[in-house]
Scaffold this motif. Structure first.
Motif, PDB file in Angstrom:
ATOM      1  N   ASP A 119      -5.656   3.263 -14.444  1.00 62.04           N
ATOM      2  CA  ASP A 119      -4.550   2.446 -13.941  1.00 62.04           C
ATOM      3  C   ASP A 119      -4.289   2.728 -12.458  1.00 62.04           C
ATOM      4  N   CYS A 120      -5.381   2.923 -11.722  1.00 64.18           N
ATOM      5  CA  CYS A 120      -5.297   3.207 -10.289  1.00 64.18           C
ATOM      6  C   CYS A 120      -6.077   2.166  -9.499  1.00 64.18           C
ATOM      7  N   ILE A 121      -5.757   2.062  -8.222  1.00 63.82           N
ATOM      8  CA  ILE A 121      -6.618   1.372  -7.267  1.00 63.82           C
ATOM      9  C   ILE A 121      -6.836   2.309  -6.089  1.00 63.82           C
ATOM     10  N   LEU A 122      -8.019   2.220  -5.508  1.00 70.84           N
ATOM     11  CA  LEU A 122      -8.406   3.082  -4.399  1.00 70.84           C
ATOM     12  C   LEU A 122      -8.767   2.171  -3.234  1.00 70.84           C
ATOM     13  N   LEU A 123      -7.996   2.244  -2.146  1.00 70.42           N
ATOM     14  CA  LEU A 123      -8.134   1.337  -1.015  1.00 70.42           C
ATOM     15  C   LEU A 123      -8.690   2.070   0.199  1.00 70.42           C
ATOM     16  N   LEU A 124      -9.818   1.596   0.698  1.00 67.54           N
ATOM     17  CA  LEU A 124     -10.422   2.130   1.917  1.00 67.54           C
ATOM     18  C   LEU A 124     -10.088   1.174   3.056  1.00 67.54           C
ATOM     19  N   SER A 125      -9.472   1.691   4.115  1.00 73.66           N
ATOM     20  CA  SER A 125      -8.915   0.844   5.170  1.00 73.66           C
ATOM     21  C   SER A 125      -9.460   1.184   6.548  1.00 73.66           C
ATOM     22  N   ASN A 126      -9.496   0.170   7.382  1.00 72.30           N
ATOM     23  CA  ASN A 126      -9.655   0.323   8.824  1.00 72.30           C
ATOM     24  C   ASN A 126      -8.429  -0.317   9.468  1.00 72.30           C
ATOM     25  N   TYR A 127      -7.737   0.404  10.335  1.00 75.04           N
ATOM     26  CA  TYR A 127      -6.528  -0.143  10.924  1.00 75.04           C
ATOM     27  C   TYR A 127      -6.442   0.254  12.392  1.00 75.04           C
ATOM     28  N   THR A 128      -5.707  -0.559  13.152  1.00 70.00           N
ATOM     29  CA  THR A 128      -5.644  -0.402  14.601  1.00 70.00           C
ATOM     30  C   THR A 128      -4.256   0.029  15.023  1.00 70.00           C
ATOM     31  N   LEU A 129      -4.198   1.045  15.867  1.00 71.03           N
ATOM     32  CA  LEU A 129      -2.956   1.470  16.496  1.00 71.03           C
ATOM     33  C   LEU A 129      -3.224   1.590  17.984  1.00 71.03           C
ATOM     34  N   GLY A 130      -2.496   0.815  18.769  1.00 70.79           N
ATOM     35  CA  GLY A 130      -2.773   0.793  20.201  1.00 70.79           C
ATOM     36  C   GLY A 130      -4.174   0.256  20.448  1.00 70.79           C
ATOM     37  N   PHE A 162      -1.175   1.224   5.981  1.00 72.86           N
ATOM     38  CA  PHE A 162      -1.045   2.466   6.706  1.00 72.86           C
ATOM     39  C   PHE A 162       0.033   2.371   7.772  1.00 72.86           C
ATOM     40  N   PHE A 163       1.294   2.056   7.383  1.00 76.78           N
ATOM     41  CA  PHE A 163       2.380   2.035   8.334  1.00 76.78           C
ATOM     42  C   PHE A 163       2.966   3.430   8.430  1.00 76.78           C
ATOM     43  N   LEU A 164       2.790   4.216   7.401  1.00 79.67           N
ATOM     44  CA  LEU A 164       3.445   5.503   7.291  1.00 79.67           C
ATOM     45  C   LEU A 164       2.502   6.583   7.790  1.00 79.67           C
ATOM     46  N   ILE A 165       3.000   7.489   8.613  1.00 81.14           N
ATOM     47  CA  ILE A 165       2.173   8.551   9.177  1.00 81.14           C
ATOM     48  C   ILE A 165       2.062   9.659   8.147  1.00 81.14           C
ATOM     49  N   LEU A 166       0.904   9.722   7.483  1.00 78.48           N
ATOM     50  CA  LEU A 166       0.704  10.657   6.388  1.00 78.48           C
ATOM     51  C   LEU A 166      -0.196  11.799   6.799  1.00 78.48           C
ATOM     52  N   ALA A 167      -0.081  12.916   6.070  1.00 76.81           N
ATOM     53  CA  ALA A 167      -0.768  14.126   6.469  1.00 76.81           C
ATOM     54  C   ALA A 167      -1.884  14.496   5.528  1.00 76.81           C
ATOM     55  N   ALA A 168      -2.690  15.498   5.939  1.00 77.88           N
ATOM     56  CA  ALA A 168      -3.734  16.033   5.082  1.00 77.88           C
ATOM     57  C   ALA A 168      -3.369  17.442   4.642  1.00 77.88           C
ATOM     58  N   ALA A 169      -3.613  17.767   3.364  1.00 78.65           N
ATOM     59  CA  ALA A 169      -3.385  19.108   2.849  1.00 78.65           C
ATOM     60  C   ALA A 169      -4.718  19.842   2.799  1.00 78.65           C
ATOM     61  N   LEU A 170      -4.688  21.162   2.565  1.00 75.20           N
ATOM     62  CA  LEU A 170      -5.929  21.926   2.528  1.00 75.20           C
ATOM     63  C   LEU A 170      -6.725  21.573   1.280  1.00 75.20           C
ATOM     64  N   TYR A 203      -8.705   3.417  13.256  1.00 74.46           N
ATOM     65  CA  TYR A 203      -8.753   4.578  12.376  1.00 74.46           C
ATOM     66  C   TYR A 203      -9.199   4.162  10.981  1.00 74.46           C
ATOM     67  N   ARG A 204      -9.659   5.160  10.217  1.00 66.99           N
ATOM     68  CA  ARG A 204     -10.029   4.949   8.813  1.00 66.99           C
ATOM     69  C   ARG A 204      -9.077   5.726   7.933  1.00 66.99           C
ATOM     70  N   GLY A 205      -8.887   5.209   6.735  1.00 66.97           N
ATOM     71  CA  GLY A 205      -8.072   5.938   5.778  1.00 66.97           C
ATOM     72  C   GLY A 205      -8.357   5.474   4.368  1.00 66.97           C
ATOM     73  N   ILE A 206      -7.931   6.277   3.402  1.00 69.81           N
ATOM     74  CA  ILE A 206      -8.114   5.918   1.999  1.00 69.81           C
ATOM     75  C   ILE A 206      -6.856   6.310   1.233  1.00 69.81           C
ATOM     76  N   GLN A 207      -6.420   5.434   0.332  1.00 72.91           N
ATOM     77  CA  GLN A 207      -5.204   5.647  -0.434  1.00 72.91           C
ATOM     78  C   GLN A 207      -5.475   5.522  -1.925  1.00 72.91           C
ATOM     79  N   LEU A 208      -4.853   6.408  -2.691  1.00 76.46           N
ATOM     80  CA  LEU A 208      -4.912   6.360  -4.150  1.00 76.46           C
ATOM     81  C   LEU A 208      -3.551   5.913  -4.671  1.00 76.46           C
ATOM     82  N   LEU A 209      -3.530   4.757  -5.329  1.00 76.52           N
ATOM     83  CA  LEU A 209      -2.308   4.205  -5.905  1.00 76.52           C
ATOM     84  C   LEU A 209      -2.432   4.207  -7.418  1.00 76.52           C
ATOM     85  N   THR A 210      -1.323   4.480  -8.104  1.00 75.87           N
ATOM     86  CA  THR A 210      -1.325   4.522  -9.558  1.00 75.87           C
ATOM     87  C   THR A 210      -0.102   3.815 -10.113  1.00 75.87           C
ATOM     88  N   ARG A 211      -0.208   3.324 -11.356  1.00 74.12           N
ATOM     89  CA  ARG A 211       0.930   2.716 -12.033  1.00 74.12           C
ATOM     90  C   ARG A 211       1.903   3.783 -12.536  1.00 74.12           C
TER      91      ARG A 211
END
Length: 227
Positions: A122-133, A2-10, A137-145
């Motif tokens: 052919d996907c992986i789903l990563l649930l993360s906890n990461y620290t800024l300052g 989670f280095f990249l500041i990503l957004a949420a859509a509706l 924060y929590r986040g989840i990413q969907l990666l695919t081949r």
């Protein structure tokens, strides 16, 4: 990752998961070995509860891809991540280590990641906890081949996001064309942000967290980037 500041859509109506399904949709799975991560991945979508990420990604981020390759240690690998923003390319390299079914990262930021179940073959789903300052924060990413996932696969991801009580996901746009790896052509310019992020002063990261947590701070960041 989670280095990249990503957004949420509706989130479209009717996609929230029934409570009874959430245990299944968010089940943690065993990491079989690091080989399952190696190779090239497209970042199809992501959700994070970091305040301010929504508008920044919606405004600036086109897409992200990553290449995962082995480290010297048998329990670690490197992630080379490339983001397309403003029609330009930016990269970050990180190292993750597997300990007790959890991936750990110290630089450029501190984070832990676990695998969550997905029906995408052919996907992986990563649930993360990461620290800024000073914030976690929590986040989840969907990666695919592939360049992109199917509508059904994305709908499942949206239900999983809802189960985790995270904001509706940012869906990245593969149709805008991905950055290269920076070595294929002399005409390709990719700015490496790894050192800058790894060496950032803790007070700077704290100030960035404060900016992202307020509407006024987001406005300031948008004005700065636009200038």
């Amino acid at each position: 990752m989670f280095f990249l500041i990503l957004a949420a859509a509706l989130l479209p109506a009717g996609l929230s998961a029934p409570v009874a399904d959430c245990d299944t949709l968010t089940r943690r799975v065993q990491i079989r070995g690091l080989d399952q991560f190696l190779g090239v991945w497209t970042y199809a979508a992501e959700s994070t509860n970091m305040p301010g990420s929504k508008i920044l990604t919606k405004t600036f981020v086109d897409n992200v891809w990553g290449k995962i390759y082995p480290a010297n240690e048998s329990d670690s690998f490197f992630v080379f991540q490339v983001q397309k923003m403003f029609g330009r390319c930016y990269s970050v390299t990180s190292k993750l280590t597997l300990v007790n079914n959890t991936l750990h990262m110290e630089h450029p930021i501190s984070a832990t990641e676990v695998l969550i179940t997905t029906s995408c073959p052919d996907c992986i789903l990563l649930l993360s906890n990461y620290t800024l300052g000073e914030s976690v924060y929590r986040g989840i990413q969907l990666l695919t081949r592939r360049a992109k996932v199917t509508t059904a696969e994305m709908d499942e991801f949206k239900r999983q996001v809802a189960c985790l009580d995270l904001p509706s996901p940012a869906i990245l746009d593969a149709d805008k064309g991905f950055c290269s790896d920076g070595s294929a052509s002399k005409d390709t310019e990719t700015t490496d942000l790894t050192s800058m992020l790894s060496q950032a002063d803790p007070e700077y990261m704290k100030a960035l967290d404060n900016l992202l947590s307020s509407q006024g701070g987001i406005k300031t960041i948008l004005q700065f980037i636009a200038s």
